[in-house]
Motif scaffolding. Structure first.
Motif, PDB file in Angstrom:
ATOM      1  N   VAL A   3       0.778 -31.970  -7.803  1.00 29.55           N
ATOM      2  CA  VAL A   3       0.279 -30.590  -7.832  1.00 29.55           C
ATOM      3  C   VAL A   3      -1.226 -30.684  -8.056  1.00 29.55           C
ATOM      4  N   THR A   4      -2.025 -29.985  -7.258  1.00 31.94           N
ATOM      5  CA  THR A   4      -3.475 -30.034  -7.460  1.00 31.94           C
ATOM      6  C   THR A   4      -3.982 -28.705  -8.025  1.00 31.94           C
ATOM      7  N   PRO A 132      -4.527 -34.363   0.130  1.00 32.08           N
ATOM      8  CA  PRO A 132      -4.343 -33.236   1.054  1.00 32.08           C
ATOM      9  C   PRO A 132      -2.867 -32.904   1.297  1.00 32.08           C
ATOM     10  N   ARG A 133      -1.958 -33.851   1.011  1.00 32.64           N
ATOM     11  CA  ARG A 133      -0.526 -33.593   1.244  1.00 32.64           C
ATOM     12  C   ARG A 133       0.211 -33.196  -0.042  1.00 32.64           C
ATOM     13  N   ALA A 134      -0.545 -32.737  -1.056  1.00 29.83           N
ATOM     14  CA  ALA A 134       0.068 -32.339  -2.332  1.00 29.83           C
ATOM     15  C   ALA A 134       1.133 -31.265  -2.105  1.00 29.83           C
ATOM     16  N   LEU A 204       5.483 -22.513  -8.205  1.00 25.09           N
ATOM     17  CA  LEU A 204       5.793 -23.882  -7.771  1.00 25.09           C
ATOM     18  C   LEU A 204       7.110 -23.902  -6.998  1.00 25.09           C
ATOM     19  N   PRO A 205       7.199 -24.780  -6.010  1.00 21.50           N
ATOM     20  CA  PRO A 205       8.461 -24.901  -5.285  1.00 21.50           C
ATOM     21  C   PRO A 205       9.595 -25.266  -6.256  1.00 21.50           C
ATOM     22  N   SER A 210      12.696 -27.806 -11.205  1.00 23.89           N
ATOM     23  CA  SER A 210      14.044 -28.184 -11.641  1.00 23.89           C
ATOM     24  C   SER A 210      14.167 -29.697 -11.839  1.00 23.89           C
ATOM     25  N   ALA A 211      13.100 -30.459 -11.496  1.00 23.78           N
ATOM     26  CA  ALA A 211      13.197 -31.934 -11.579  1.00 23.78           C
ATOM     27  C   ALA A 211      13.292 -32.407 -13.026  1.00 23.78           C
TER      28      ALA A 211
END
Ligand SMILES: Nc1ncnc2c1ncn2[C@@H]1O[C@H](COP(=O)(O)OP(=O)(O)O)[C@@H](O)[C@H]1O
Ligand SMILES: Nc1ccn([C@H]2C[C@H](O)[C@@H](COP(=O)(O)OP(=O)(O)O)O2)c(=O)n1
Length: 211
Positions: A3-4, A132-134, A204-205, A210-211
């Motif tokens: 997460v950025t 860039p793929r965060a 947040l997704p 939930s992780a």
């Protein structure tokens, strides 16, 4: 997953990143602390901060290690901790010069990309250049005055002097400080620290929270 959280100076990046990281049970990574440590070492050794080859050679012979803890990042040179010395007005004044050197940026980027994920990364170009793929990207703003009032709690100078220095640093850091096109921009001015953290956590997704 990364997460950025990028943003302008004193917008709340470290405090917010720490809160989000603790909620997720992961560390956060303060890229600014590495730029500050490079500046602190350069000033200590009286290296000309505009002289990229001289500064890089000093950094190579005095390697820095970032310790990305959720409770607050620490940075070490060998067995010596530098963290406490790096949030000074003297380092504030020099750090934008150092952060403008492409060679130093490449040196910082390589250290950040070598860190094991998951983590929350905060700075200026975490969501654009470094990660860039965060999985999720945020960008914090607030007016210079609000930021100066907040920072005045941590610096000996008065609010107008801090505000002038923040505006100057915003300008010097402008090139690397553009928000990623896919970042959620949050004006932290009207929000409490916890309000900003909760705003981010809510966006947040699901697989991250939930992780
Ligand atoms: N939303 C907020 N409301 C009030 N104070 C805040 C808020 N966000 C951050 N702060 C305070 O502002 C100061 C600067 O925050 P910090 O996390 O160091 O910013 P940055 O990492 O962007 O420089 C700290 O004293 C912090 O506690
Ligand atoms: N990814 C980054 C992080 C910081 N910087 C630069 C810009 C800032 O002036 C300095 C210090 O960053 P830091 O996040 O510690 O500074 P503030 O806490 O926002 O005042 O480093 C950068 O150019 N790129």
């Amino acid at each position: 997953m990364i997460v950025t959280i990028d943003g302008v100076a004193a917008s709340g990046k470290s405090s917010v990143s720490g809160g989000v990281a603790r909620a997720l049970g992961v560390p956060y990574v303060s890229s600014g602390l590495l730029y500050r440590a490079a500046t602190g070492l350069g000033l200590e050794a009286a290296v000309d901060l505009h002289d990229a080859p001289a500064l890089l050679s000093h950094l190579q012979s005095h390697p820095l290690r970032l310790e990305p803890l959720a409770a607050g990042n620490r940075v070490w040179q060998g067995g010596r901790e530098l963290t406490g010395e790096l949030h000074s007005t003297r380092v504030d004044r020099g750090v934008s010069v150092v952060a403008a050197l492409p060679e130093v940026r490449a040196w910082v980027d390589a250290q950040l990309r070598a860190l094991p994920s998951p983590f929350v990364a905060e700075g200026r170009d975490m969501g654009t250049n470094v990660f860039p793929r965060a999985g999720a990207k945020f960008y914090l703003t607030a007016s210079p005055h609000i930021r100066a009032v907040r920072r005045a709690q941590e610096r000996p100078e008065d609010v107008p002097a801090i505000e002038a220095a923040l505006v100057r640093r915003d300008e010097l850091d402008r090139v690397q400080s553009a928000p990623a096109p896919d970042a959620v921009v949050i004006d932290t001015g009207p929000l409490t620290l916890d309000g900003v953290i909760q705003t981010i956590l809510a966006q947040l997704p699901a697989q991250l929270t939930s992780a």
